[in-house]
Design an enzyme around this catalytic site. Structure first.
Site, PDB file in Angstrom:
ATOM      1  CE  LYS A 143      -6.763  38.597  25.267  1.00 27.01           C
ATOM      2  NZ  LYS A 143      -6.680  38.998  26.692  1.00 27.01           N
ATOM      3  CB  SER A 183      -2.913  39.492  27.400  1.00 25.13           C
ATOM      4  OG  SER A 183      -4.245  39.354  27.858  1.00 25.13           O
ATOM      5  CB  SER A 197      -5.602  41.602  29.829  1.00 23.27           C
ATOM      6  OG  SER A 197      -4.523  40.934  30.434  1.00 23.27           O
TER       7      SER A 197
END
Length: 542
Positions: A212, A288, A312
């Protein structure tokens, strides 16, 4: 705003609250009062919020209408604040586990994890051909490499082609913010040579893993999903978790897409495109850690790293049909991760299977040498290869909360719970978890305050035109939380820890659906501005 001051709740002492199924505690559903906004409407709203007088009034109304003032800001409670979610160490007599040497290297820990897995029949090359969609596991890659059926270089070339194809389709999947084909091929070539010499580092050698874009990973900048953050905070070296993956031979294939600054649950990013759900590209992947969930769900990587401050990792994993794992606070070093929410955020793992999540966790977990060796309990790995059933497991279920979701999710999760209890002879314990909506709001105050504080020195100099419109709204609300509200939120955190400790004294696990809704549609008006959809977002957090 004293004229409009909302009265605060006076909370009873924890010891006076009944946590049993007959408790008189009222279940308050997520009380989100905000319409969906995107396109020109979200621009207008952001402009008004950023005006000194009008914006202050609007934020006040939002906080009051959504019960922040009543349940958090003006609440009265006797608990002291708890700033870090650390707990007294209690060594449990767990069933079917193996204690792991805390001094073991990442490759050694990976091997110990592999030793805990059940033996599976080896699959032939014909069985692994893509006649139908099937995600490869870490063990699949390792075996195929070791037998010379494929090489890491072949996998890397196929991976690069697949990413390029997914990016040029009618609905671009936007898995990655950044990937470097030359760097991927270099890593794959080195891994291929190790296998040719018969010297792979570990089962992760040559396995593609995505990161990420909230985690430092050379040679890429760390954008946090923004167009500006990497300019003021350069990436100097790999984060600790990335270093550990590299030490196991994993191929780091790039930085995955994410919701800007992690400030939303949809994964819609106006700067780098919207990571789409591989099961239905017209729907969100969740956020996210949207790109990490989507790239695993699509089968391009068996695992990816995300960061989870409030779901997330777990929410996009749920919406994309993969495993999402947020470890206990402190289990994985946070060095090299954007400090957006330091008391709630943890590096997490998204994987196609539970076993793959376990292997990656084995590689990246463990304290830094600078940490005190007694700050965390011992490390036990589950013996997944054991033929003995784990007995006497008690699953705590709060019916009101469990059922606060769409009908299809309620049926699916209820059936899964029934099968677990029926097959393993486990038992469900009905409980009440008080003040769940209060906990959600206290968490929102916490994560918002920490994000705003961590970025404050940069935001003072930032041209807000570089931010997405939904992120501008989020930061304006985050920045409205004051020290009193943050302290109150930490007092409520302490209160919830006490509730949960009491429940865990009579149950082993708390069960609930991960999200209250399935993936919802991506609308065209949100692609360039982002969107505010706190009603669907609130159900995601369910």
């Amino acid at each position: 705003m004293g004229l409009f001051r909302a009265a605060g709740v006076v909370y009873k002492p924890v010891e006076q609250i009944d946590l049993g199924p007959a408790s008189d505690q009222f279940y308050l559903r997520a009380n989100v009062k905000a319409p969906r906004m995107a396109g020109f409407l979200v621009k207008i709203f952001a402009w008004f919020l950023e005006l000194r007088v009008i914006g202050t009034f609007l934020v006040y109304i939002l906080k009051r209408n959504n019960l922040v003032h009543k349940l958090v800001s003006n609440a009265m409670l006797e608990e002291s604040p708890l700033f870090l979610p650390l707990h007294p160490i209690v060594e449990l007599n767990e069933q079917e586990v193996k204690q792991i040497d805390t001094e073991a290297s990442p490759p050694e820990r990976v091997q110990q994890a592999i030793n805990c897995l059940p033996l599976t029949s080896e699959k032939s090359q014909d069985e692994l051909k893509p006649s139908c969609f099937r995600r490869w596991t870490i063990v699949d890659y390792s075996r195929a490499y070791s037998h010379g059926e494929i090489t890491p270089l072949m996998v890397a070339q196929q991976f690069i082609n697949a990413v390029r194809e997914s990016s040029s389709s009618a609905l671009p999947m936007s898995f990655f913010i950044n990937y470097d084909a030359e760097d991927i091929l270099r890593q794959a070539t080195e891994s291929t040579l190790r296998y040719e010499r018969g010297q792979p580092i570990s089962a992760l050698d040559g396995v593609p893993i995505a990161i990420k874009d909230e985690i430092d990973c050379s040679p890429y900048p760390t954008t946090g999903g923004t167009k500006w953050l990497h300019k003021v905070r350069p990436c100097i070296e790999d984060a600790c978790c990335v270093m550990r993956l590299r030490s196991c031979g994993a191929i780091i294939v790039g930085k995955t897409n994410m919701h800007e600054l992690g400030a939303g649950p949809s994964g819609i990013n106006p700067h780098y495109g919207t990571a789409r759900n591989p099961y239905d590209p017209h729907k969100i992947a969740g956020g996210s850690s949207s790109g990490s969930a989507a790239v695993v769900s699509a089968g391009l990587c068996p695992a990816a790293l995300g960061v989870d401050g409030g779901g997330s990792v777990r929410m996009p994993a749920s919406l994309c049909g993969v495993v999402g794992f947020k470890p206990t606070f402190g289990r994985i070093p946070h060095s090299g991760v954007l400090p957006l929410n330091w008391t709630v955020g943890m590096v997490g793992i998204l994987a196609g299977t539970l076993e793959d999540a376990f292997i990656v966790y084995a590689a990246i977990s463990g304290q830094l040498p600078s940490q005190e060796p007694t700050t965390l309990p011992r490390v036990d790995f589950p013996l997944l290869n054991s033929t003995s059933l784990i007995s006497n497991i008690k699953l705590a279920k709060y019916g009101e909360w469990f059922n606060d979701c769409s009908e299809e999710i309620k049926i699916c999760c209820s059936n899964a719970l029934h099968k677990l209890c029926e097959h393993y002879m486990w038992k469900t314990v009905e409980v009440t978890i008080p003040e769940i909506e209060v906990m959600r709001l206290a968490h929102y105050v916490t994560i918002g305050s920490e994000c705003s504080t961590s970025l404050s020195s940069h935001l003072e100099k930032l041209d807000f035109a570089e931010l997405g419109w939904d992120a501008r709204v989020a930061l304006r609300i985050y920045g409205s939380f004051d020290s009193k509200e943050y302290i109150k939120a930490q007092k409520l955190r302490n209160r919830q820890v006490q509730f949960h400790n009491k429940i865990f004294a009579k149950a082993d696990v708390i069960v609930s659906p991960t999200t209250g809704v399935t993936a919802y549609p991506i609308y065209d008006d949100a692609l360039k501005t982002g969107e505010l959809d706190y009603i669907n977002g609130g159900m995601d957090f369910d």
